[in-house]
Design a protein around this motif. Structure first.
Motif, short mmCIF file in Angstrom:
data_model
loop_
_atom_site.label_atom_id
_atom_site.label_comp_id
_atom_site.label_asym_id
_atom_site.label_seq_id
_atom_site.Cartn_x
_atom_site.Cartn_y
_atom_site.Cartn_z
N TRP A 63 -67.04 -52.74 52.43
CA TRP A 63 -68.06 -53.78 52.55
C TRP A 63 -68.33 -54.17 53.99
CZ3 TRP A 63 -71.22 -53.77 48.92
CH2 TRP A 63 -70.83 -53.58 47.60
N ALA B 148 -71.94 -54.29 55.55
CA ALA B 148 -72.41 -55.52 56.23
C ALA B 148 -72.86 -55.19 57.65
CB ALA B 148 -71.30 -56.57 56.24
N ILE C 51 -81.26 -55.62 60.12
CA ILE C 51 -81.96 -56.93 60.12
C ILE C 51 -82.25 -57.38 61.55
CG2 ILE C 51 -81.63 -59.40 59.68
CD1 ILE C 51 -80.29 -58.73 57.11
N PHE D 287 -71.44 -80.12 62.18
CA PHE D 287 -72.42 -80.46 63.20
C PHE D 287 -72.51 -81.96 63.43
CE2 PHE D 287 -74.79 -79.53 59.24
CZ PHE D 287 -75.37 -80.75 58.98
N ASN E 20 -63.77 -68.06 55.17
CA ASN E 20 -65.24 -68.11 55.16
C ASN E 20 -65.75 -69.41 55.77
OD1 ASN E 20 -67.95 -67.98 54.52
ND2 ASN E 20 -67.59 -67.00 52.56
N SER F 91 -67.78 -69.83 59.47
CA SER F 91 -69.12 -70.43 59.54
C SER F 91 -69.12 -71.61 60.50
CB SER F 91 -69.57 -70.91 58.16
OG SER F 91 -69.77 -69.83 57.32
N ILE G 141 -71.12 -72.71 64.60
CA ILE G 141 -71.82 -73.97 64.85
C ILE G 141 -71.10 -74.77 65.94
CG2 ILE G 141 -72.29 -76.24 63.77
CD1 ILE G 141 -74.27 -74.13 62.95
N VAL H 176 -77.57 -59.47 69.65
CA VAL H 176 -77.44 -60.13 68.33
C VAL H 176 -76.77 -59.18 67.33
CG1 VAL H 176 -78.73 -61.13 66.41
CG2 VAL H 176 -79.36 -61.70 68.74
N TYR I 177 -64.49 -60.81 60.08
CA TYR I 177 -64.41 -61.46 58.77
C TYR I 177 -63.68 -60.57 57.77
CZ TYR I 177 -65.73 -63.77 54.50
OH TYR I 177 -65.67 -64.40 53.29
N ALA J 222 -70.73 -57.85 48.40
CA ALA J 222 -71.57 -57.51 49.55
C ALA J 222 -71.99 -58.76 50.31
CB ALA J 222 -72.81 -56.75 49.08
N GLY K 213 -70.56 -61.58 50.14
CA GLY K 213 -69.38 -62.32 50.59
C GLY K 213 -68.68 -61.64 51.74
N SER K 214 -69.21 -60.48 52.19
CA SER K 214 -68.52 -59.75 53.24
C SER K 214 -68.83 -60.29 54.64
CB SER K 214 -68.86 -58.26 53.16
OG SER K 214 -70.24 -58.10 53.28
N ILE K 215 -69.68 -61.28 54.72
CA ILE K 215 -69.94 -61.95 56.00
C ILE K 215 -70.34 -63.39 55.66
CG2 ILE K 215 -72.35 -61.16 56.13
CD1 ILE K 215 -71.82 -60.90 59.20
N PRO K 216 -69.93 -64.39 56.44
CA PRO K 216 -70.29 -65.77 56.09
C PRO K 216 -71.79 -65.94 55.91
CG PRO K 216 -68.70 -65.76 57.86
CD PRO K 216 -69.07 -64.33 57.62
N ALA K 217 -72.15 -66.73 54.89
CA ALA K 217 -73.57 -66.92 54.55
C ALA K 217 -74.37 -67.40 55.75
CB ALA K 217 -73.67 -67.91 53.40
N LEU K 218 -73.78 -68.30 56.54
CA LEU K 218 -74.52 -68.86 57.67
C LEU K 218 -74.91 -67.76 58.66
CD1 LEU K 218 -75.48 -71.22 59.49
CD2 LEU K 218 -73.20 -71.21 60.47
N VAL K 219 -73.96 -66.88 58.99
CA VAL K 219 -74.24 -65.82 59.97
C VAL K 219 -75.33 -64.90 59.44
CG1 VAL K 219 -73.22 -63.90 61.25
CG2 VAL K 219 -71.89 -65.97 60.89
N MET K 220 -75.20 -64.52 58.16
CA MET K 220 -76.17 -63.60 57.55
C MET K 220 -77.57 -64.23 57.52
SD MET K 220 -76.50 -60.65 56.25
CE MET K 220 -75.37 -59.76 55.21
N LEU L 151 -79.02 -64.74 61.05
CA LEU L 151 -79.49 -63.47 61.64
C LEU L 151 -80.82 -63.05 61.03
CD1 LEU L 151 -76.37 -61.14 61.88
CD2 LEU L 151 -77.81 -61.93 63.72
N ALA L 152 -80.89 -63.11 59.69
CA ALA L 152 -82.10 -62.66 59.01
C ALA L 152 -83.29 -63.54 59.41
CB ALA L 152 -81.90 -62.70 57.50
N TRP M 96 -73.86 -77.89 49.33
CA TRP M 96 -73.73 -76.73 50.22
C TRP M 96 -75.08 -76.32 50.80
CZ3 TRP M 96 -69.36 -76.15 52.28
CH2 TRP M 96 -68.17 -76.34 51.58
N LEU N 161 -75.88 -78.63 53.64
CA LEU N 161 -75.09 -78.31 54.82
C LEU N 161 -75.63 -77.05 55.52
CD1 LEU N 161 -71.40 -78.99 53.79
CD2 LEU N 161 -73.02 -80.48 54.89
N GLN O 142 -77.00 -76.67 59.24
CA GLN O 142 -76.41 -75.71 60.20
C GLN O 142 -77.48 -74.78 60.76
OE1 GLN O 142 -73.34 -74.04 57.66
NE2 GLN O 142 -71.76 -75.18 58.72
#
Lengths: 334, 299
Positions: free
Chosen positions: A17, A21, A28, A165, A265, A269, A273, A300, A311, B119, B121-128, B131-132, B215, B218, B222
């Motif tokens: 994964w 990722a 992206i 934050f 996780n 995150s 921040i 980036v 991670y 998939a 969960g393989s990177i923190p939601a915030l970073v993903m 980035l997008a 969530w 938050l 963020q």
């Protein structure tokens, strides 16, 4: 399944994964390079699309949305542009020399990451381990008294609910206030380094892991403190501290460690921040477009991929600890 | 003695406050949140915005464009809660049927939901998501389209985890003794799912939706720190007609906080007030989720 098989399976799945990722991040990050302005619209001065009313400054003025006044030029998708940009970044990464624009200058993305990752790891480690350990300690207090329970609940709910934050903003406002009123600076704000500059990021990053672990510990302790063996330990005349530490906490720990992957996780995150808001010289700052040179997909993408690797490793480690701490799996092993 | 459910009480009190805030613009006359005051007489002098709280008739001050902060904060509840509710509801709309089906039927569907969860969960939601959205922001200019893209990205980042949770819970319920009894009396699958599985999963869903709201709020906050928010920008034209001062257009709390976060050193109220509103709303939904969990445990 034996513990070693479970651990091996976890690491292989995380590795898989992680690669997926990293590829998603690479693609992206380069999407903006795939869009380009058609030649007939290039180099034209952007004129206001609507007549902007000029009024007497003493009269109220109604704000106009920027997008309505200055519509952007049309863009078209260009696959060759996107492919070239992705290829350039991949080749640069493979060569170990990926140049990107940092302000007015060119810099090496690999070197920039090399300069920053240690600071990020330090903050991440302190937040995860320090905050987590403190959370377990605070959570285990719940068995002692009513006041301790109130304190624990407040800390756990507060730690989880108050966003990182807002904690940083409050911390920054507080130090400005103490400096204005008492001439004393709690910590430096706005620039890296300076007096106790580490204190605010550490507190801000540790608070969520602490709240999360405290909550998990409270839930586990609630169930364990009513068990027969706890009553037996008390009946033997054991001091309450020993009952909690040797009998309750020891049995609660595997359940508490179940929350480690989520903790990783949450902390990662928060890290981005907190670094961004406290000017911590870590990786988080590299994810944000430079105010002078703008968005550069090379740095980036490279930083995002480092986060994916980071991670995956932290998550796999957290799962490994969880598997090793599981008494059911220990029984299988023996 | 019956133990009081304090988190639920606190959550419901804060929720009542939020509902009042949502209805307030209909009850009391407020200044237009987009109307700017360019200069105002303060004492013997003349001042330009931002005005401090209490200055020039602005109870909570004004932003850098001279718009009333109190009015923007009150109207902001509609935008921020609407955004978070849209995200949570869409997540629920996708995750609930998919999770129930995956948990009930298993097979390839279960495999797909597990893979999606792993998939995402393989990177923190915030970073993903950051980035997008940073990548897409350079290409999406229409504010309404941008809202759609923003919501889609935040929903996509969260729904696989929710689906996985529902699927797991459905499997747990499907293995309960009452299900065996229902199967034994010949209940068809639709009846089993609707009458015997869903009511037990529904308790969890309410708690999950409250937690999702918290969530989502938050994550919205963020993202605003990254400079990613909805609603576009408003500006004050200078003498040449070009923008002299730029700020967020929609009075959305996260955007108000994100745009003004650097002003915390000189004008602390600008980021602190919308940040406080966002924090209290997140606390409200966290408390509701915690209170519902406690109620379920005690039952």
């Amino acid at each position: 399944m034996s513990p070693s098989q479970a651990i091996l399976r976890t690491w292989i799945s995380r590795l898989f994964w992680m690669i997926i990722a990293a590829m998603i991040i690479l693609l992206i990050a380069h999407v903006p390079r795939g869009f380009e302005v058609p030649p007939e619209h290039r180099g034209k001065l952007r004129e206001p699309a609507i007549q902007i009313p000029r009024t007497d400054p003493t009269e109220p003025y109604r704000i106009i949305p920027m997008e309505k006044a200055f519509p952007p030029p049309p863009v078209v998708w260009s696959t060759p542009g996107f492919r070239f940009s992705v290829g350039h970044t991949v080749r640069g990464l493979l060569r170990g020399d990926l140049q990107y624009t940092n302000g007015y200058f060119q810099d090496s993305a690999i070197e920039a990451i090399n300069r920053s990752w240690r600071y990020s790891l330090l903050l991440f480690g302190v937040g995860l381990l320090g905050g987590g350990a403190l959370g377990v300690l605070v959570g285990s207090l719940t068995a002692k008294s009513r006041f301790a329970r109130f304190l624990t609940t407040t800390v756990s709910v507060g730690g989880l609910s108050i966003p990182d934050f807002y904690l940083v903003l409050m911390g920054q406002a507080l130090t400005v206030w103490t400096f204005h009123n008492f001439g004393f600076r709690l910590w430096t704000v706005g620039v890296p380094g300076g007096e106790r500059h580490w204190l605010l990021p550490v507190v801000a990053i540790a608070i969520a892991p602490m709240g999360y672990m405290a909550r998990l510990t409270v839930t586990a302790m609630d169930e364990i403190m009513v068990q027969d063996y706890i009553r037996t330990a008390r009946a033997k005349g054991l001091h309450e501290v020993w009952v909690v530490l040797r009998h309750a906490l020891r049995n609660a720990l595997p359940r508490v460690l179940n929350g480690l992957p989520t903790l990783v996780n949450v902390t990662l995150s928060s890290l981005v921040i907190v670094e961004l808001m406290t000017s911590w010289p870590g990786l988080g700052v590299l994810l944000v477009p430079d105010p002078i040179s703008g968005y550069d997909p090379r740095i980036v993408a490279a930083t995002g991929m480092v986060f994916a690797v980071w991670y995956a490793i932290s998550d796999a480690l957290a799962h490994t600890v969880r598997i090793l701490a599981n008494p059911l799996l220990r029984e299988v092993r023996s | 003695m019956r133990r009081r459910n304090i988190p639920l009480a606190v959550g419901l009190t804060l929720l009542a406050g939020l509902l009042i805030l949502l209805l307030l613009p209909e009850v009391i006359p407020l200044r237009d949140p987009q109307m700017a005051t360019l200069v105002a007489e303060v004492g013997k002098g003349v001042r330009t915005p931002p005005f401090s709280p209490g200055e020039a008739g602005f109870v909570l001050g004004s932003d850098s464009l001279g718009r009333d902060y109190l009015s923007r904060l009150i109207y902001g509840a509609r935008f921020t809660l609407g955004l978070a509710a849209a995200v949570s509801l869409l997540r629920g709309l996708i995750a609930i049927p998919l999770g129930l089906a995956a948990g009930w039927h298993g097979g390839w569907l279960r495999g797909v939901t597990s893979a999606l969860s792993a998939a995402f969960g393989s990177i923190p939601a915030l970073v993903m998501v950051a980035l997008a959205l940073t990548a897409l922001r350079a290409t999406v200019y229409d504010p309404i389209v941008w809202v759609g893209v923003y919501i889609a990205a935040v929903v996509l980042a969260g729904f696989p985890r929710m689906t996985e949770h529902i699927a797991r819970r459905t499997r747990e319920v499907a293995a309960m003794p009452h299900m065996e009894a229902a199967v034994a009396v010949g209940a068809p699958p639709r009846r089993l799912l609707g009458r015997h599985v869903f009511p037990l999963v529904a308790d969890d869903l309410l708690m999950m939706m409250a937690s999702e709201m918290a969530w989502s709020l938050l994550l919205i906050g963020q993202l605003a720190i990254f400079g990613i928010y909805v609603g576009g920008s408003g500006f004050l034209p200078g003498m040449t007609g070009l923008p002299e001062k730029i700020a967020e257009y929609w009075p959305e709390w996260a955007a108000m906080m994100g745009v003004t976060r650097h002003a915390v050193i000189s004008r602390a109220w600008l980021p602190l007030l919308p940040g406080l509103a966002l924090t209290l709303t997140a606390v409200c939904f966290h408390m509701l989720a915690e209170g519902l969990r406690l109620r379920q445990v005690r039952r």
